[in-house]
Design a protein around this motif. Sequence first.
Motif, PDB file in Angstrom:
ATOM      1  N   GLY A  76       2.434  -3.219  -4.262  1.00 39.15           N
ATOM      2  CA  GLY A  76       0.980  -3.306  -4.326  1.00 39.15           C
ATOM      3  C   GLY A  76       0.319  -1.940  -4.417  1.00 39.15           C
ATOM      4  N   PHE A  77      -0.993  -1.939  -4.603  1.00 39.89           N
ATOM      5  CA  PHE A  77      -1.756  -0.700  -4.757  1.00 39.89           C
ATOM      6  C   PHE A  77      -1.594   0.187  -3.522  1.00 39.89           C
ATOM      7  CE2 PHE A  77      -3.309  -2.615  -8.408  1.00 39.89           C
ATOM      8  CZ  PHE A  77      -4.194  -1.799  -9.085  1.00 39.89           C
ATOM      9  N   GLY A  78      -1.311   1.460  -3.780  1.00 40.95           N
ATOM     10  CA  GLY A  78      -1.147   2.416  -2.702  1.00 40.95           C
ATOM     11  C   GLY A  78       0.250   2.488  -2.140  1.00 40.95           C
ATOM     12  N   TYR A  83      -4.190   3.231  -8.055  1.00 43.54           N
ATOM     13  CA  TYR A  83      -2.891   2.721  -7.603  1.00 43.54           C
ATOM     14  C   TYR A  83      -2.201   3.688  -6.650  1.00 43.54           C
ATOM     15  CZ  TYR A  83       1.805   0.736  -7.685  1.00 43.54           C
ATOM     16  OH  TYR A  83       3.012   0.184  -7.317  1.00 43.54           O
ATOM     17  N   ALA A 130      -0.873  -8.102  -0.502  1.00 48.06           N
ATOM     18  CA  ALA A 130      -1.336  -8.539  -1.822  1.00 48.06           C
ATOM     19  C   ALA A 130      -0.264  -8.296  -2.880  1.00 48.06           C
ATOM     20  CB  ALA A 130      -2.626  -7.800  -2.198  1.00 48.06           C
ATOM     21  N   GLY A 131       0.416  -7.152  -2.777  1.00 43.71           N
ATOM     22  CA  GLY A 131       1.497  -6.856  -3.707  1.00 43.71           C
ATOM     23  C   GLY A 131       2.647  -7.823  -3.559  1.00 43.71           C
ATOM     24  N   TRP A 154      -4.184   3.116   0.281  1.00 44.06           N
ATOM     25  CA  TRP A 154      -5.302   2.376   0.878  1.00 44.06           C
ATOM     26  C   TRP A 154      -4.983   1.861   2.284  1.00 44.06           C
ATOM     27  CZ3 TRP A 154      -9.633   3.174  -1.561  1.00 44.06           C
ATOM     28  CH2 TRP A 154      -9.616   3.419  -2.941  1.00 44.06           C
ATOM     29  N   ASP A 155      -3.814   1.275   2.456  1.00 41.96           N
ATOM     30  CA  ASP A 155      -3.455   0.725   3.767  1.00 41.96           C
ATOM     31  C   ASP A 155      -3.419   1.805   4.844  1.00 41.96           C
ATOM     32  OD1 ASP A 155      -3.317  -1.822   2.805  1.00 41.96           O
ATOM     33  OD2 ASP A 155      -1.135  -1.895   2.640  1.00 41.96           O
ATOM     34  N   ASN A 204      -3.331  -5.036   4.034  1.00 37.11           N
ATOM     35  CA  ASN A 204      -3.787  -6.005   3.033  1.00 37.11           C
ATOM     36  C   ASN A 204      -3.201  -5.756   1.655  1.00 37.11           C
ATOM     37  OD1 ASN A 204      -5.326  -6.571   5.255  1.00 37.11           O
ATOM     38  ND2 ASN A 204      -7.272  -6.760   4.170  1.00 37.11           N
ATOM     39  N   PHE A 205      -3.142  -4.467   1.260  1.00 39.29           N
ATOM     40  CA  PHE A 205      -2.658  -4.153  -0.085  1.00 39.29           C
ATOM     41  C   PHE A 205      -1.154  -4.396  -0.186  1.00 39.29           C
ATOM     42  CE2 PHE A 205      -6.699  -2.011   0.074  1.00 39.29           C
ATOM     43  CZ  PHE A 205      -7.206  -2.176  -1.205  1.00 39.29           C
ATOM     44  N   GLN A 206      -0.443  -4.151   0.882  1.00 41.22           N
ATOM     45  CA  GLN A 206       0.987  -4.444   0.892  1.00 41.22           C
ATOM     46  C   GLN A 206       1.213  -5.945   0.739  1.00 41.22           C
ATOM     47  OE1 GLN A 206       3.139  -3.061   4.333  1.00 41.22           O
ATOM     48  NE2 GLN A 206       4.926  -4.315   3.876  1.00 41.22           N
TER      49      GLN A 206
END
Length: 506
Positions: free
Chosen positions: A311-313, A278, A294-295, A282-283, A290-292
């Motif tokens: 989201g993650f990251g 977490y 997705a969150g 990642w972004d 993408n992770f933003q």
Amino acid sequence: MHKAKHKKHKPFKLKMFTAFTMLLLIIFVIIIISWILNGVGLTTDHHNPDGTSEVIKIGAAGIIDLFWAPMQGFIQKADIIIFILTIGAFINLLLVSKSLIGSAQWITRKLKGKELWAILPLMVFFSICGSVEGMAEESLGFYMVAIPLMIAAGFDTFTGLMIVLLGAGVGVIGSTVNPFLITVSVNAIKDSGYDINAGDGLVWRMVSWLVLTAVVISFVMIYAAKVKKNNKISITFSTAKADKEYFLQSASEVVVMDWRKNTSLAVFGLTLAVMIVYLIGWDAILGIDNFQRAGEWMNKNIPWMTAFIPGFGLGGLQDVAAFFLVSSVIVGAINWRSESEFWQKYLAGASDILSVCLIIATAAGVGIILQRTYMQDLIVNGLSSAVSGLNSIVLLVILFILFLPLSFLIPSTSGFASAIFPILGPVLMTMPNSDVTGSGAITAFSFASGILNLFTPTSGVVMGALAISRISYDKLLKGIWPLLLILAATSIILLVLGGLIGGTIF
């Protein structure tokens, strides 16, 4: 006649101050310096967030500010403190359930005669976390796992401390895509209008990570092997009995790993895995969003799961603290039937770790005084003037040496990068070998900041780790000073070699 009785005088033994006193003394010295600089009317350039700059007179802090700064440190480090309190409470639930002690006994039995090799995968794991996501404060939760494991395996408390502190620390020294160091530094230079990205110098940073990690793991394993052979050379030999009682508690009792303990350990492992994944940006690493998205999608479409957590990251330690609270409730449900008993054990764990939180807040007070008096600007501006016009390889070595004391004053990697590189960046990127000086300076910063943050008393991570491990600061220095010299020499060699290779590699 009566013979005169001569009293035997105990030899004088220098005793180190506690962490609180050391940090308050550092702040006090900075305050005195601020009086002197303010009194002579010294000024410096201050760069505002909007890109403008102005000439500012160095301010003078007051005596009461000595005690005000740690309180501001509490506010500044609130996310870290909340995280540490929740993870401390969670770890205590595992200790009381005897899950960690039982697992330590199981591993010790399985590695009978080969316990030394357990150090290798543990340190590689921590080093990867340090290099990829800048593991620092979140590592504080691992000491209560590593130390009991090492003591049960026949080593000592100091071995457990080094596995986590040096393992995660060497990862940060050899940062590859650490968003709190590499990404912040790159963005600080890019914001000045220069073309640089996180991929510049990545190959050499990976090579450096591998070399430095191998050096540190070898150092720890050699020390551990010596302690196993002769425990009298242990750095913590004088407290070995008390350490064993404290960290292993009823370790003399053979703990049977039933379904409750195994399930508790599984929850623990899953929570740590989620935390690490977490916290990785990642972004920023992959150059995507993408992770933003997705969150945001989850918050909008699955609000019954979470309507607010990013989201993650993208979240921080305060978000991870919520994960540990959830896991604490699950572990409590597995091991206890009484609601009051669960909260009693939970709060006991939080109270045990409160001293660590106080140390972290006080350490943050150092940077607050430097920032509020504009002494931080003075230091950064002086550095920028000193390095202009030097040969690129000589420049990198000098930067490494200069970054060492500066990292003592500004232990936060992201804070350091945000303060240094907007000013230093234009100097580096307009030099003839900008492909070397740009990414090379970031690598030099990574090396210097990482080495200093292994032992600086202004780091909440170091002082927190010592408080959890019940090891004094002087013992830490006694145990790792040879390694610090080796790391400094290795860093300089890597910088010179990388500078000579140059190009896209460095």
